[in-house]
Write an enzyme that holds these catalytic residues in place. Structure first.
Site, PDB file in Angstrom:
ATOM      1  N   GLU A 169      65.412  23.892 -30.020  1.00 27.87           N
ATOM      2  CA  GLU A 169      65.303  23.703 -31.466  1.00 27.87           C
ATOM      3  C   GLU A 169      65.113  22.241 -31.883  1.00 27.87           C
ATOM      4  O   GLU A 169      65.993  21.647 -32.510  1.00 27.87           O
ATOM      5  CB  GLU A 169      66.538  24.294 -32.159  1.00 27.87           C
ATOM      6  CG  GLU A 169      66.700  25.779 -31.878  1.00 27.87           C
ATOM      7  CD  GLU A 169      67.732  26.478 -32.783  1.00 27.87           C
ATOM      8  OE1 GLU A 169      68.430  25.780 -33.539  1.00 27.87           O
ATOM      9  OE2 GLU A 169      67.801  27.716 -32.740  1.00 27.87           O
TER      10      GLU A 169
ATOM     11  N   GLU B  17      67.723  32.920 -27.782  1.00 23.16           N
ATOM     12  CA  GLU B  17      68.977  33.036 -28.532  1.00 23.16           C
ATOM     13  C   GLU B  17      68.840  34.111 -29.587  1.00 23.16           C
ATOM     14  O   GLU B  17      67.830  34.175 -30.302  1.00 23.16           O
ATOM     15  CB  GLU B  17      69.353  31.723 -29.253  1.00 23.16           C
ATOM     16  CG  GLU B  17      69.799  30.615 -28.349  1.00 23.16           C
ATOM     17  CD  GLU B  17      70.192  29.336 -29.107  1.00 23.16           C
ATOM     18  OE1 GLU B  17      70.536  29.405 -30.315  1.00 23.16           O
ATOM     19  OE2 GLU B  17      70.128  28.274 -28.487  1.00 23.16           O
TER      20      GLU B  17
HETATM   21  C1  FCB Z   1      71.271  27.629 -32.789  1.00 19.84           C
HETATM   22  C2  FCB Z   1      71.661  26.605 -31.748  1.00 19.84           C
HETATM   23  C3  FCB Z   1      72.874  26.995 -30.948  1.00 19.84           C
HETATM   24  C4  FCB Z   1      73.927  27.676 -31.783  1.00 19.84           C
HETATM   25  C5  FCB Z   1      73.318  28.788 -32.595  1.00 19.84           C
HETATM   26  C6  FCB Z   1      74.304  29.556 -33.440  1.00 19.84           C
HETATM   27  O1  FCB Z   1      70.606  26.999 -33.829  1.00 19.84           O
HETATM   28  O2  FCB Z   1      70.594  26.390 -30.857  1.00 19.84           O
HETATM   29  O3  FCB Z   1      73.357  25.841 -30.313  1.00 19.84           O
HETATM   30  O4  FCB Z   1      74.580  26.756 -32.551  1.00 19.84           O
HETATM   31  O5  FCB Z   1      72.313  28.296 -33.419  1.00 19.84           O
END
Ligand code: FCB
Length: 448
Positions: free
Chosen positions: A163, A353
């Site tokens: 990110e 994620e």
């Molecule tokens: C994302 C991040 C991760 C975590 C999640 C909830 O933006 O990459 O580290 O904080 O959100």
């Protein structure tokens, strides 16, 4: 309902959010250590020390992974553990820690996926100008080469950046993530350009240092705009890939250079006044051949066509499903996100994620019952399967996160884990969702 046989079921974490031990074995400081110490950016006033104390409990944590049955584990490396000053002087103890960890993972049949940069930027390099220093891409490359050299015999799956939008935009423009800056747009865009060059130079350094052919990807935050109805699809796609002025929180400014070799036209127009110098070879450097796109997707928005043909954002229904982050539950973002991005970039996708924060408690029976999380996962993963059935090449799903952990500016107030962490005793009961994930993995999605 079954997933393809080769589909990978995993979980994700990141170094600063779980490791603790910030002053041990020669680790240097990161911008997050300093921000937690000196700025009031963390809601509960705490820091990533000790977090889950994973630096000492990693063997136990691998045992928990085995119990849940995860096939892959996405973890990140703490740059200042490897290079306390950011460059030059290698801290062997830091490298050895990660070598032991990946050896044990592999021995236990868990495939490591390594993210090189998940925001814990060395403070020493921040003091040299950080991302505004045009040497920063070379710092990233040096670090990436060192880690690849050490670990690539055992690790074949790598992610350069997590990110970058958060590190640059939240960290350098809005200031509520480390390093906590609120720079003008021209400097934000310069930092962003250096971050992209860093990605390209890391890939080159990694390929050069690799002990085996590597699968390399990047894991951006993916903002997904979903159509309310099929007929709104083109509109939703346009909104997903549109660059708005005044923020770098978008998809294409980051991914078009990486996958297509150029900045998007609408972005060049939106940022016209504030563009950084772009060197003649820069796009060639950024546009390295890579192997997959990691998508971090938690929520999404919904649009429909208004009477006069414009995009109209549909407000979430009153009292609708929401997570403890205040994020709306939009399961179809795990259909449209992979679909739109696959159509645009034609690269295999992993969901690097996806997950939810829930108000989890330990019940009187000693267990953690989190039916909302199970339902969240069920709804999202079903949508992901629908994308696969529609021909989108999704290779894996990584739940965020294995453990409850330090959730950046929210401190310890948000729990994302499949495993509960009591930060005082460091007890780690597996939540109901962790047990459910086990059954999901064993059945390769059939229990959906
Ligand atoms: C994302 C991040 C991760 C975590 C999640 C909830 O933006 O990459 O580290 O904080 O959100």
């Amino acid at each position: 309902m079954k997933f393809p046989d080769h589909f990978i079921w995993g979980t994700s974490t990141s170094s600063y959010q779980i490791e603790g031990a910030v002053n041990e074995d020669g680790r240097g400081s990161s911008v997050w250590d300093e921000a937690c110490r000196y700025q009031s950016i963390v809601q509960d006033g705490r820091s990533g020390d000790p977090a889950c104390d994973h630096y000492h409990r990693w063997a136990e944590d691998i045992g928990i992974m085995k119990e849940i049955g995860v096939q892959a584990y996405r973890m990140s490396i703490s740059w200042p553990r490897i290079l306390p000053d950011g460059t030059s002087k290698i801290n062997q103890k830091g490298l050895d820690f990660y070598l032991r960890l990946v050896e044990e993972l592999v021995k236990n049949g868990v495939t490591p996926y390594i993210t090189l940069f998940h925001w814990d930027f060395p403070y020493a390099l921040y003091r040299k100008g950080g991302m505004l220093n045009d040497e920063s891409p070379d710092w990233f490359a040096e670090y990436a080469g060192i880690v690849t050299e050490k670990l690539s015999t055992l690790v074949s799956h790598w992610i350069t950046l997590n990110e970058p939008q958060c590190y640059i935009d939240l960290g350098h423009r809005i200031g509520f993530h480390a390093p906590g800056l609120t720079l003008p747009m021209n400097e934000v865009l310069r930092a962003a350009h250096n971050m992209l060059l860093a990605h390209g130079k890391m890939v080159m350094a990694m390929r050069a240092a690799a002990k085996q052919p590597l699968k390399i990807g990047i894991a951006p935050a993916c903002m997904v705009v979903c159509p309310e109805n099929e007929k709104d699809t083109a509109l939703a796609r346009n909104e997903t890939f549109r660059v708005k002025a005044g923020t770098t929180f978008n998809n294409t400014w980051w991914l078009d250079p990486v996958f297509l070799g150029s900045y998007p036209e609408d972005g060049l127009r939106a940022y016209e006044k504030d563009l950084p110098p772009i060197g003649a070879d820069d796009m060639k450097i950024i546009h390295q051949p890579i192997d997959f796109l990691g998508q971090n997707i938690y929520h999404g928005t919904v649009v429909r066509k208004s009477a006069d043909g414009r995009a109209e954002y549909v407000a979430p229904k009153a009292g609708g499903e929401m997570t403890d982050m205040g994020w709306n539950v939009v399961p179809q973002s795990l259909y449209w996100g992979p679909k739109f991005f696959y159509e645009r970039y034609r690269k295999p996708i992993i969901i690097s994620e996806n997950g939810m924060a829930n108000l989890d408690w330990v019940s009187a029976d000693g267990k953690v019952h989190d039916p909302q999380r199970i339902e969240f996962m069920r709804r999202y993963i079903r949508e992901n399967l629908r994308a696969i059935q529609d021909g989108v090449d999704v290779r894996g799903y990584f739940y965020w996160s294995l453990l409850d952990n330090f959730e950046w500016e929210r401190g310890y107030t948000k729990r994302f884990g499949l495993v509960y962490v009591d930060y005082e005793t460091q007890q780690r009961p597996i939540k109901d969702s962790g047990r459910w994930y086990h059954d999901l993995i064993v059945s390769n999605g059939e229990i959906l």
